[in-house]
Design a protein around this motif. Structure first.
Motif: not given
Length: 208
Positions: A121-126, A128-138, A202-206
């Motif tokens: 399973i692959i989940s999303q990281n953000l 600390t400013t709330g920007a996704s580190q995982t997926y392309n926003k669009s 969102i499972t993790k914060i970087m």
């Protein structure tokens, strides 16, 4: 043991405190946290031993006598893992509340597929400013859809949290070429044609 969380660390004692606190917040407790210390010169050892003495979660800690680099450390972490699944978690990342329950419940709903060709399973990281580190926003994946690794990469721009079967690493090692060897060399080979569930959860914060 259901899950092994693997953390390589070098002089990141203050960050490990935040990661530890996030692990204590998890309702799901069937995990071990394995910390590999790359000969840190800060108070990492003292800090981790304090965690261990509290006996709140299962922690395995080892420290290299000299700097060996993250790749060698990652291989050592894999060799010590006993979980059916693993998650690599950098020392300056931390989990959101009940993220581990999300992985377990998603696994449970799809356990018959995990007996076949579904491996993770692959989940999303953000940040600390709330920007996704995982997926392309669009260009986001369909929630909880199964993708091959090759198709999953079309959505992924950076680091996600990857919950994956430990057995696919059996008898495999990251190439120990130098201190900055690219881990993706092994992962590309291991994940080739394998199937993953993709989630925007969102499972993790970087903490960069």
């Amino acid at each position: 043991m259901f899950l092994s969380i693997l953390t390589a660390s070098l002089d990141r004692g203050k960050y490990l405190k935040k990661l530890y606190k996030s692990l204590l917040s998890q309702k799901f407790k069937k995990f071990e946290w394995i910390i590999g210390d790359d000969a840190s010169t800060d108070e990492t050892e003292k800090i981790v031993k304090k965690f261990i003495n509290e006996k709140k979660i299962k922690i395995i800690y080892f420290k290299a006598s000299l700097h060996i680099g993250k790749i060698v450390l990652d291989n050592a972490l894999l060799s010590k893992a006993k979980g059916e699944f693993i998650i690599h978690c950098d020392s300056d990342d931390f989990f959101r509340k009940n993220s581990l329950s999300f992985f377990f419940s998603t696994y449970h709903k799809n356990r018959n597929l995990f007996k076949k060709d579904l491996v993770g399973i692959i989940s999303q990281n953000l940040s600390t400013t709330g920007a996704s580190q995982t997926y392309n926003k669009s260009y986001l994946p369909i929630e909880n859809k199964i993708y091959t690794w090759e198709n999953a990469k079309k959505f992924i721009k950076g680091d996600g949290t990857i919950f994956v079967k430990r057995k696919i690493f059996k008898n495999k090692k990251f190439p120990e070429v130098d201190f900055i060897s690219n881990e993706s060399i092994l992962l590309e080979n291991l994940y080739k044609s394998k199937k993953f569930i993709l989630s925007k959860k969102i499972t993790k914060i970087m903490d960069r």
